[in-house]
Every structure is written in C-alpha cells, then in structure tokens.
Enzyme design. Sequence first.
Site, mmCIF file in Angstrom:
data_model
loop_
_atom_site.group_PDB
_atom_site.id
_atom_site.type_symbol
_atom_site.label_atom_id
_atom_site.label_comp_id
_atom_site.label_asym_id
_atom_site.label_seq_id
_atom_site.Cartn_x
_atom_site.Cartn_y
_atom_site.Cartn_z
ATOM 1 C CD GLU A 141 12.924 -1.231 15.573
ATOM 2 O OE1 GLU A 141 12.720 0.026 15.957
ATOM 3 O OE2 GLU A 141 13.531 -1.518 14.360
ATOM 4 C CG ASP B 45 5.778 -10.758 -1.011
ATOM 5 O OD1 ASP B 45 5.077 -10.575 -1.926
ATOM 6 O OD2 ASP B 45 5.576 -11.524 0.040
HETATM 7 P P1 ADP Z 1 2.879 -12.613 7.320
HETATM 8 O O1 ADP Z 1 4.274 -13.195 7.133
HETATM 9 O O2 ADP Z 1 1.926 -13.413 8.057
HETATM 10 O O3 ADP Z 1 2.312 -12.044 6.206
HETATM 11 P P2 ADP Z 1 3.384 -9.720 8.107
HETATM 12 O O4 ADP Z 1 4.919 -9.988 8.287
HETATM 13 O O5 ADP Z 1 2.824 -9.241 7.043
HETATM 14 O O6 ADP Z 1 2.933 -11.285 8.514
HETATM 15 O O7 ADP Z 1 2.811 -9.100 9.432
HETATM 16 C C1 ADP Z 1 1.474 -9.077 9.641
HETATM 17 C C2 ADP Z 1 1.123 -7.710 9.921
HETATM 18 O O8 ADP Z 1 1.586 -7.235 11.202
HETATM 19 C C3 ADP Z 1 1.401 -6.613 9.201
HETATM 20 O O9 ADP Z 1 0.703 -6.344 7.905
HETATM 21 C C4 ADP Z 1 1.682 -5.446 9.615
HETATM 22 O O10 ADP Z 1 0.727 -4.314 9.975
HETATM 23 C C5 ADP Z 1 2.298 -5.943 11.318
HETATM 24 N N1 ADP Z 1 3.639 -5.936 11.448
HETATM 25 C C6 ADP Z 1 4.453 -6.440 10.719
HETATM 26 N N2 ADP Z 1 5.878 -6.316 11.145
HETATM 27 C C7 ADP Z 1 5.576 -5.689 12.165
HETATM 28 C C8 ADP Z 1 6.630 -4.901 13.229
HETATM 29 N N3 ADP Z 1 7.825 -5.202 13.177
HETATM 30 N N4 ADP Z 1 5.879 -4.344 14.288
HETATM 31 C C9 ADP Z 1 4.567 -3.925 14.153
HETATM 32 N N5 ADP Z 1 3.729 -4.553 13.231
HETATM 33 C C10 ADP Z 1 4.256 -5.054 12.576
#
Ligand code: ADP
Length: 292
Positions: free
Chosen positions: A94, A196
């Site tokens: 989502e 984490d």
């Molecule tokens: P990684 O696994 O590369 O560390 P993240 O899961 O931390 O990536 O996601 C990177 C960035 O994307 C996050 O810092 C957040 O700002 C954004 N983000 C993460 N999940 C979502 C989501 N479901 N919807 C919108 N933005 C998201």
Amino acid sequence: MTDWQGILEQINAASGRCIQSGHSQVIGGGCINQAVVLGQEEQRVFVKLNRAELLEMFEAEAAGLAEMAATKSIRVPEPLCTGVDGDQAFIAMEYIALGGRRGDPIAAGRQLAEMHRATRPRFGWHRDNTIGSTPQKNTEHDDWVEFWSEQRLGFQLELAARNGYRGRLQQRGERLRQGLSSLLDHAPAASLLHGDLWGGNIGYAADGQPVIFDPACYYGDREADLAMTELFGGFGGQFRAAYEEAWPLSSGYAVRKQLYNLYHIINHLNLFGGGYLSQAEGMIDQLLAELR
Ligand code: ADP
C-alpha cells in the site's frame, strides 16, 4: 525506460487493482533498495526493487508487515505481493503519503506499546530476515539471554571476525557474552518487535497518524525496539513519555539499552566499517563495567 509491465501484472493480479503501465514515479529510495510508486490516486502502490536473488529478503519484509498489521495497533503499509520479474525481485505494498506536517508522536508511543502487547511463548520468529542487508537469525528459543548471546551479539561478532575485526573487539565481546545473564535479569516477555526502529523507519500520514515500515520483525524484549528509537534520534520526548505511560519500563533499562544498541553498532561496523569500531569497543567497555 522500463514500463514495469511484468511487475504490474503480478501486482494487479494479487491486489485486484488495474494499474496501467506508464504511471510511474521513481523516488529516491531508501538505504538498500530502489523505490518506485506505480499507479495513480487510490490505486497507487509503493514498490521496492533489488536483485532477483534477494527475493527472500522481500518475502520476510512482507511477512513482517503482515505480522505487525495483524496486531491492529500501529499503522503499517499493507503488503500486497512479492515476486520476481526478469532479474529483479520486488515487494509491493500500500502507498501511504508520508511527511504529514502534524505528526502525532504521542499516538506513536501508545500504539507501539500496544503492538508490544502481542506476545508469544518463545523468542525469535518462524523465519529469518535481514537487518539492513545483513542476515538476521531468528531461530526460536525459550531463553532470551541465550537468544541474544547466540543470534544477536554472537552472530555479529562472528561476522566482524570474518570481516577482519579480531583482537580486542572479540576478546571483550566474548567476555560480555559470558556475563550477559547478569545484565539481562529482568525476565522480559517475547513481544512482537519492529526490529529496526530507527528514525528513518517511521513517518506520519497526512492525518498525523504514525506509520512504521521496513521492519526486521521477531519476538523479543520490547526494550530492544525502544533502545533503537534512541540510537539515532528522531522520536522525541513525547513519544517516549507516551510509551512509558502506556507500559512502564523496568529498572535497569539504561544499561540494557546500551547492550541492545551494541547489536546495531556492530552491524553498522560490519556494513560500513570506519568509526563504528571504536564506538562498539567503547560500548562494550561500559557494559563490562556494569557486570556483577
Ligand atoms: P529501504 O528498504 O531501501 O531502506 P524503505 O522501506 O526505508 O527503503 O523506504 C524508503 C522511503 O520510502 C522511506 O524512507 C519512506 O519515506 C518511503 N516509504 C516507505 N514505505 C512507503 C509506503 N508504503 N508508501 C509511501 N512511501 C513509503
């Protein structure tokens, strides 16, 4: 330019959406993966991509999001599917517009405590996952001290040895492992942890509600999650006060916090090297001084 067709077909089939190719917005991405938003308006999905052989990492992430969502406590993005297309693995979830101006850290503290109320008889989880890009072992265990000694501290120390960090770090680290039971004598429950929870893995939706993402879930001492919120900042005093009001911490947390964060610092040493060696050694010295 990629049209995301193969990935979109899998996402549409799994989620009942009908996202057309062409609507894609590649965003900066996180620490590990490339990220893209596919689709428009309420159809939007957030997709992370990496090499095909890392599919399991995304499967574990999806399982972690589902585990946290099932507690109906703090909001997490709903996982939609994982898969491989060509040489890329992906996870689709989502999309939640983050960056809400009026984030509610009090709700974050309360809701995290609520998530930690989800407990299990044993420490660990039914599957391994990753912390950053490092493997994280979650073999289930009745005993928290042994779990932490073997699968957290011991695992990272061994990795550090393989990365060339021998000598003092290993000797002092081993001594700390021998003394762990006197530091961890507070009989914690096995709570569902995000695993984490640094400041980069919490955001606030437009309505101010907290959202946590990018987990490394397992069942363990809730103080390990709390400790990480303090490691790199970003959560604030209101968050902490709300957490403690919902579920007070037991005495001795300040010392255990160091121990729990040591795991992440040695992981950072293993991932990035450099100044994390002296930080890890300093933390071990402080902890050894606490041994009875
Ligand atoms: P990684 O696994 O590369 O560390 P993240 O899961 O931390 O990536 O996601 C990177 C960035 O994307 C996050 O810092 C957040 O700002 C954004 N983000 C993460 N999940 C979502 C989501 N479901 N919807 C919108 N933005 C998201």
